[in-house]
Design a protein around this motif. Structure first.
Motif, PDB file in Angstrom:
ATOM      1  N   UNK A  44      -0.598  -4.365   5.398  1.00 25.43           N
ATOM      2  CA  UNK A  44      -2.060  -4.860   5.352  1.00 25.43           C
ATOM      3  C   UNK A  44      -2.700  -5.062   4.033  1.00 25.43           C
ATOM      4  N   UNK A  45      -2.452  -4.088   3.141  1.00 25.92           N
ATOM      5  CA  UNK A  45      -3.235  -4.336   1.767  1.00 25.92           C
ATOM      6  C   UNK A  45      -2.637  -5.475   1.224  1.00 25.92           C
ATOM      7  N   UNK A  46      -1.258  -5.319   1.255  1.00 31.46           N
ATOM      8  CA  UNK A  46      -0.718  -6.292   0.421  1.00 31.46           C
ATOM      9  C   UNK A  46      -0.889  -7.772   1.047  1.00 31.46           C
ATOM     10  N   UNK A  47      -0.952  -7.976   2.406  1.00 34.47           N
ATOM     11  CA  UNK A  47      -1.301  -9.295   3.026  1.00 34.47           C
ATOM     12  C   UNK A  47      -2.392  -9.735   2.637  1.00 34.47           C
ATOM     13  N   UNK A  48      -3.735  -8.904   2.502  1.00 33.65           N
ATOM     14  CA  UNK A  48      -5.052  -9.333   2.547  1.00 33.65           C
ATOM     15  C   UNK A  48      -5.379  -9.527   0.736  1.00 33.65           C
ATOM     16  N   UNK A  49      -4.773  -8.746   0.120  1.00 35.30           N
ATOM     17  CA  UNK A  49      -5.143  -9.161  -1.382  1.00 35.30           C
ATOM     18  C   UNK A  49      -4.478 -10.234  -1.810  1.00 35.30           C
ATOM     19  N   UNK A  76      -3.376   3.492  -3.313  1.00 35.75           N
ATOM     20  CA  UNK A  76      -3.501   2.865  -4.631  1.00 35.75           C
ATOM     21  C   UNK A  76      -2.296   2.220  -4.822  1.00 35.75           C
ATOM     22  N   UNK A  77      -1.035   2.790  -4.255  1.00 36.50           N
ATOM     23  CA  UNK A  77       0.331   2.544  -4.521  1.00 36.50           C
ATOM     24  C   UNK A  77       0.539   0.940  -3.854  1.00 36.50           C
ATOM     25  N   UNK A  78      -0.295   0.754  -2.709  1.00 32.25           N
ATOM     26  CA  UNK A  78      -0.106  -0.701  -1.995  1.00 32.25           C
ATOM     27  C   UNK A  78      -1.083  -1.667  -2.956  1.00 32.25           C
ATOM     28  N   UNK A  79      -2.122  -1.070  -3.433  1.00 31.82           N
ATOM     29  CA  UNK A  79      -3.041  -2.006  -4.327  1.00 31.82           C
ATOM     30  C   UNK A  79      -2.319  -2.350  -5.611  1.00 31.82           C
ATOM     31  N   UNK A  80      -1.784  -1.291  -6.170  1.00 27.25           N
ATOM     32  CA  UNK A  80      -1.119  -1.753  -7.324  1.00 27.25           C
ATOM     33  C   UNK A  80       0.168  -2.722  -7.254  1.00 27.25           C
ATOM     34  N   UNK A  81       0.927  -2.500  -6.201  1.00 25.62           N
ATOM     35  CA  UNK A  81       1.998  -3.260  -5.772  1.00 25.62           C
ATOM     36  C   UNK A  81       1.574  -4.754  -5.621  1.00 25.62           C
TER      37      UNK A  81
END
Length: 440
Positions: A44-49, A76-81
């Motif tokens: 979800x995080x990766x898709x939204x960003x 934070x790991x998902x945001x960083x990725x």
């Protein structure tokens, strides 16, 4: 299930838009039932960003300190990725408010990397404590004038408020808040723009916002999903932040690191969206008031300044004349950062209001903390008599004389048998501090 709706620009702080209307502009995964799998959250995080124009821009990621339960390494790991290789610069800023700075070991555990080896886990990312004690770390965003503060506070205060913010936020193109949403004694429900004010803000707006909350009282404001006067002030301050403001607001399952939901949008709509879930999952309603409470404080709260949340969340459900025992054998001092609380002690709101000339020089955030832990009461200025609705007793390693001097009760924690207390009718609350208790 992901609920997707358009995400227009944030509404201004003085908008007539209701929280429910704002909530509909965010995107959410999950809800009040069940928990999310970690891979769902990361995806979800990766898709939204991926859908946000971040290429070549700098991003400041604002996260909570260790006093909030949250699967931060996952987030934070998902945001960083999602950002690595796209953004020009990436900084993670710890929103300490005025709490103690986190050591390298604590930061490593908090964010999910091996101490001293940040670059190996999060290449290209810098991590900073919010150095609230260091004036050079702040940028001046301007002033909220007295007339506007009077409007925002519904007439409670009228004074010019300088708006200082950690310059790391200002010096990035995008500010991305990542953290939990919980019932809160000052603002109603935490999260969103609260990560800026007071999370990484200067003392003036911290003092003013907390004192407005204290004037309303914790028992009145806590758990409110509406735009409270304190939230209105926070949003006003945030409107001065030049960076684009986005947020990933999560609601965790009480007592675990699992998540009920994660909401994404601007800092206003994502907060409102998550607050709806928080109000359904983090408020427990009781049929009758409780008379004796054993509030078991988790070790993430290192002093009474932070551990007092174990009282805030219980006060609305305690009977008149009842007692809340803050059971925290690991706590050794009242405050690691604010020794002035030992000088003034803990008192109800009117104790300070009716002796304002005596106390107005003390940081108003400290006065607010005092009233929040001591709870409702009255003070007669003519007789000097203070009457408090609920007794507050510390079962910690803080010496009895220090407790008494601070206007708090004392009991030796070794004398408390939690199982026997529960069998004897006491209301025992494990992992206290994040779930709010109210009467129906």
């Amino acid at each position: 299930m992901t609920t997707t709706v358009p995400r227009p620009s944030p509404a201004p702080a003085d908008s007539d838009e209701t929280p429910a209307e704002a909530a509909r502009r965010a995107v959410r995964l999950g809800g009040t039932d069940g928990v999310l799998a970690p891979d769902e959250v990361a995806r979800f995080i990766e898709d939204q960003l991926a859908g946000v124009d971040l290429d070549g821009r700098s991003v400041c990621i604002v996260v909570p300190d260790g006093t909030r339960t949250c699967p931060l390494p996952l987030l934070v790991g998902a945001v960083h990725a999602a950002l690595s290789g796209r953004v020009s610069r990436m900084t993670t800023l710890i929103a300490l408010g005025t709490h103690q700075p986190m050591s390298e070991a604590a930061l490593a555990s908090h964010l999910g990397y091996e101490a001293g080896r940040l670059e190996e886990t999060y290449p290209g990312m810098t991590v900073l404590n919010h150095e609230w004690w260091e004036p050079t770390t702040f940028a001046d965003l301007g002033t909220i004038p007295a007339s506007r503060l009077s409007e925002l506070s519904e007439g409670r205060l009228a004074m010019d408020v300088p708006v200082l913010l950690n310059r790391a936020v200002v010096e990035h193109d995008v500010a991305l808040v990542v953290g939990p949403v919980l019932p809160h004694e000052v603002v109603g429900i935490s999260g969103g723009n609260k990560y800026f004010f007071p999370g990484v803000a200067g003392q003036d707006i911290i003092d003013v916002s907390h004192w407005i909350g204290a004037l309303i009282t914790s028992a009145e404001i806590i758990g409110t999903t509406e735009i409270t006067p304190v939230r209105a002030l926070i949003n006003e301050g945030a409107s001065l932040v030049p960076a684009e403001k986005l947020a990933l607001c999560v609601v965790g399952e009480s007592g675990s690191l699992d998540l009920h939901s994660i909401s994404f949008g601007d800092t206003i709509s994502s907060w409102a969206n998550a607050a709806e879930v928080c109000a359904a999952t983090h408020v427990t309603y009781l049929d009758e008031p409780v008379h004796r409470v054993i509030s078991i404080i988790p070790e993430m709260y290192e002093d009474i300044w932070t551990g007092a949340k174990g009282f805030y969340k219980l006060e609305p459900a305690v009977a008149d004349g009842g007692e809340v025992i803050i059971y925290a054998p690991h706590i050794t001092e009242i405050s690691t950062s604010h020794p002035e609380i030992n000088e003034i002690g803990y008192h109800c709101r009117d104790y300070f209001v009716k002796q304002w000339d005596r106390f107005k020089h003390i940081h108003w955030g400290t006065l607010a903390h005092s009233t929040h832990l001591r709870g409702a009461g009255t003070y007669d200025a003519e007789t000097g008599e203070e009457r408090l609705r609920v007794r507050v007793t510390l079962a910690t390693q803080i010496p009895e004389d220090v407790c008494r001097a601070a206007n708090l009760g004392y009991v030796d924690p070794a004398s408390i048998d939690v199982v026997a207390e529960a069998e004897g009718g006491a209301f025992v609350v494990p992992n206290a501090g994040e779930v709010l208790f109210r009467l129906r």
